[in-house]
Design an enzyme around this catalytic site. Structure first.
Site, short mmCIF file in Angstrom:
data_model
loop_
_atom_site.label_atom_id
_atom_site.label_comp_id
_atom_site.label_asym_id
_atom_site.label_seq_id
_atom_site.Cartn_x
_atom_site.Cartn_y
_atom_site.Cartn_z
N LYS A 143 56.50 70.98 47.64
CA LYS A 143 55.24 71.71 47.76
C LYS A 143 55.46 73.21 47.63
O LYS A 143 54.67 73.92 46.98
CB LYS A 143 54.57 71.39 49.10
CG LYS A 143 53.32 72.21 49.35
CD LYS A 143 52.63 71.83 50.65
CE LYS A 143 51.38 72.69 50.86
NZ LYS A 143 50.61 72.29 52.08
N HIS A 287 56.38 39.06 16.50
CA HIS A 287 55.19 39.84 16.84
C HIS A 287 54.39 39.21 17.98
O HIS A 287 53.18 39.02 17.88
CB HIS A 287 54.32 40.07 15.61
CG HIS A 287 55.04 40.76 14.50
ND1 HIS A 287 55.51 42.06 14.61
CD2 HIS A 287 55.42 40.34 13.27
CE1 HIS A 287 56.13 42.40 13.50
NE2 HIS A 287 56.09 41.37 12.67
#
Length: 537
Positions: A143, A287
Site C-alpha cells: 500500500k 481442434h
C-alpha cells in the site's frame, strides 16, 4: 518533510520469510551498503549464522514472540514503519513520539500452505500454515509503495539487486509499483487458496458463491496464445490432485502451445472416461473435437482403430491413452505424424521409440485415481464483463439408466456400443452426433448449427474413412448413433436410419419425442433415452 520521489533510498530492511532461498546473498548485498537489517525468529538465526548483524523485531516492539509464533510482527512499531508516509508531518511526528523506525524494504514470503497441502497435512496442521503476520506486512508495504519496496518472492531478488545497484542503493517508483502489484497478487492468491481448501473441508457445494475467487500457480508462459497476436500462459490449480494436463511431465518434444495444451486436455479427459474399462482406450483429438475413439485389447490396437475412424483428421492430431504407453503403441503412433501423445506413464522401450521423433511431445500425467474420483474441476469461462462459473459434466449413464422408447429393444452388444458412443458424445462440441460399432467410432459430426447436419457430417466422415480403407460396405450400416441432446425433429433420426444405423441413444425431452419415436419404430430402429443432456460449447 520530503514528498514521494521517483527514487527512494533503502536504509532499513525487514526480512521475515518462510522460504529462505537466496536470502543470505540478498542480505549480504544490503549489508554491504550499510542497510540496517531487522528480522524475526528463524530468519534472524539464519542471517546471524551467515555472519550478518541483525536486530530482532522483538527488540523494536518490546514484546517477545508468543503463542507459538502466531504473534510477532502485529505491532504499531512494525506496521507504522511500513505504512508511514514520509511526506506527512503527522506521520513523522507519530513515528518520533512512539519510537517507530521507518522500514524502506520488506522481504516477506508466506507460510507454505500450498506445500503442506501437497504433503497431505491434517486439518489442524494445515490451519497452522495460514499466515497472518506475513500477508499483513506485505499488504502494508505494498500500500505504501510510494516509499517502501516489497519483495514477496525469491524470484524477485535478482531484479531487485540490479535495480538497487543501478540506482546506488535506491529503487525507482516504477519498480516499487511493479513489486506492489505482485505482492497484492500473491496475497490474493494465498487467501483464495485457503478459502477454497476450507470450502472443501466443510463440504460447501454452493453452485453460486457470493464471491468468485480463484488461485493459480504459473506453470509456464507460452510463446503466444490461441493465435500469434494473443498472449498466453498455463496455470495450475493448487488444490488439484491426481493426473492432469496442467501438471503433466513433458518427457520430450518442442514447447507446448496454447492449442496443444487445450487439445491435450480434451483428449486426456475423454481417455479418462475409460480409465477403468477392461479394454485399453485411445482418443485422437483435433481442434478440441475427437476425430476417433476406440476400445481394444491393447493400446496399439486401440490407436490403429481410432486412427482408422478418420485417417485424414488423425494426421497431426493429439493422442491420449488410458493405459501406460508400451513399445507396440509407441511404434504405431510414430507411423503417422502426431503433435502430442498423452499417457499415464511410458516404459523405457516406448520412450526410446518416441525419442526418434524429437519434435513429438510426450506428456505423462501420472496414474489414474481410485474409482469414483472426479478428474476435472469446475468450469470457469470469461464472457464480456464477467465470467460463467459452473460444475463440470461428471454425469455417467449406465445400462440401468436407459429407458427403451421403441418397440425394438437393443441387444447387449448394442447397449455396450450405445453407452460408449454416448460417452464420446459428451466430449464432442454441440450439436454432437457419434456413430460407433464394436467399441470404435466410425463417424463424428461436431459443432453444426442443426442436428440433422451433424448426422449427415458423421455419415460423410464414415464414408470418407470407408473409401480410404477400400471397404465395400458402408461403415454406418449396423452402427449405433449417440446424440448429445434430443432430436427436435424426426429428420435427423430419419437421416440416421437411411444411413443404416440400427440403434440410437439420446436424452429425450423434446416436444416431438412421440414423432421421433414413431419414426424410429417405422424404420425398425431400437432407441433408448437417458434423461441426461451433454451440451458442450
Amino acid at each position: 518533510m520530503s514528498g514521494p520521489g521517483d527514487r527512494v533510498a533503502i536504509r532499513r530492511a525487514l526480512l521475515s520469510v518462510a522460504d529462505k532461498t537466496g536470502l543470505a546473498d540478498l542480505a549480504r548485498a544490503l549489508a554491504a551498503r550499510n542497510v540496517a537489517l531487522l528480522s524475526t525468529g528463524s530468519t534472524a538465526a539464519m542471517l546471524r549464522q551467515a555472519g550478518l548483524a541483525v536486530t530482532e523485531v522483538a527488540d523494536i516492539t518490546g514484546v517477545p514472540e508468543m503463542m507459538d509464533g502466531r504473534v510477532k510482527t502485529l505491532h504499531p512499531r512494525i506496521h507504522g514503519g511500513l505504512l508511514a508516509r514520509r511526506d506527512a508531518d503527522s506521520h513523522n511526528a507519530a513515528m518520533a513520539e512512539h519510537g517507530i523506525p521507518a522500514i524502506d524494504l520488506l522481504v516477506s514470503n508466506l507460510y507454505p500452505f500450498e506445500q503442506r497441502l501437497a504433503d497431505g497435512a491434517g486439518f489442524d496442521a494445515q490451519v497452522e500454515e495460514i499466515d497472518i503476520g506475513g500477508p499483513a506486512m506485505t499488504r502494508s508495504a505494498a500500500k505504501n509503495h510510494d516509499f517502501v519496496t516489497v519483495l514477496s518472492d525469491p524470484a524477485q531478488y535478482d531484479s531487485f539487486l540490479s535495480e538497487f545497484s543501478a540506482h546506488d542503493g535506491a529503487t525507482s517508483l516504477h519498480f516499487r509499483r511493479r513489486m506492489a502489484q505482485a505482492a497484492f497478487a500473491r496475497t490474493a492468491a494465498y487467501d483464495s487458496l485457503i478459502q477454497a481448501w476450507l470450502a472443501r473441508q466443510i463440504g460447501d457445494q454452493s453452485a453460486a458463491p457470493r464471491h468468485l475467487v480463484s488461485a493459480g500457480r504459473l506453470v509456464q508462459t507460452l510463446r503466444y496464445g490461441e493465435n500469434p497476436h494473443q498472449t498466453g500462459a498455463l496455470y495450475a490449480d493448487p488444490l488439484s490432485r491426481g493426473p492432469a494436463i496442467a501438471t503433466a511431465r513433458q518427457v520430450q518434444g518442442r514447447e507446448l502451445s496454447w492449442n496443444n495444451i487445450a487439445d491435450a486436455d480434451a483428449a486426456f479427459q475423454l481417455a479418462a472416461e475409460f480409465a477403468r474399462h477392461h479394454q485399453a482406450a485411445c482418443t485422437i483429438v483435433k481442434h478440441a473435437n475427437p476425430s476417433g475413439v476406440a476400445l481394444a485389447d491393447s493400446s496399439a490396437a486401440a490407436y490403429l482403430a481410432a486412427r482408422a475412424a478418420d485417417p485424414d483428421s488423425a494426421y497431426g492430431g493429439i493422442i491420449a491413452f488410458s493405459r501406460p504407453l508400451d513399445e507396440a503403441a509407441a511404434r504405431a503412433v510414430t507411423s503417422l505424424f502426431a503433435e502430442v501423445v498423452v499417457a499415464p506413464a511410458a516404459d523405457d522401450a516406448a520412450c526410446a521409440v518416441l525419442a526418434a521423433k524429437p519434435n513429438l511431445r510426450l506428456l505423462l500425467t501420472g496414474p489414474w485415481p481410485p474409482a469414483g474420483a472426479v478428474l476435472s474441476g469446475p468450469i470457469l469461462r470469461s464472457v464480456s464483463g464477467g465470467w460463467l462459473a459452473g460444475s463440470g459434466d461428471h454425469a455417467v449413464s449406465t445400462a440401468a439408466d436407459l429407458r427403451v422408447a421403441t418397440r425394438r429393444r437393443p441387444d447387449d452388444s448394442q447397449i455396450a456400443d450405445l453407452l460408449f458412443a454416448f460417452t464420446v458424445a459428451k466430449h464432442v462440441r454441440s450439436n454432437a452426433i457419434v456413430l460407433a460399432r464394436d467399441g470404435h467410432t466410425v463417424g463424428i459430426g461436431a459443432g453444426q448449427m442443426s442436428r440433422v447436419d451433424s448426422v449427415r457430417l458423421a455419415v460423410d466422415k464414415s464414408e470418407a474413412a470407408r473409401h480410404a480403407a477400400a471397404e465395400a460396405a458402408p461403415r454406418s450400416h449396423g452402427a449405433v448413433l449417440a446424440s448429445d441432446a434430443f432430436f427436435p425433429f424426426a429428420d435427423g433420426l430419419q437421416a440416421a436410419a437411411d444411413a443404416g444405423v440400427t440403434a440410437v441413444i439420446q436424452p429425450g425431452g423434446s416436444l416431438r419425442d412421440e414423432e421421433v419415436i414413431a419414426a424410429a419404430d417405422a424404420a425398425g430402429l431400437a432407441m433408448v433415452m437417458t434423461g441426461v443432456r451433454h451440451f458442450r460449447h
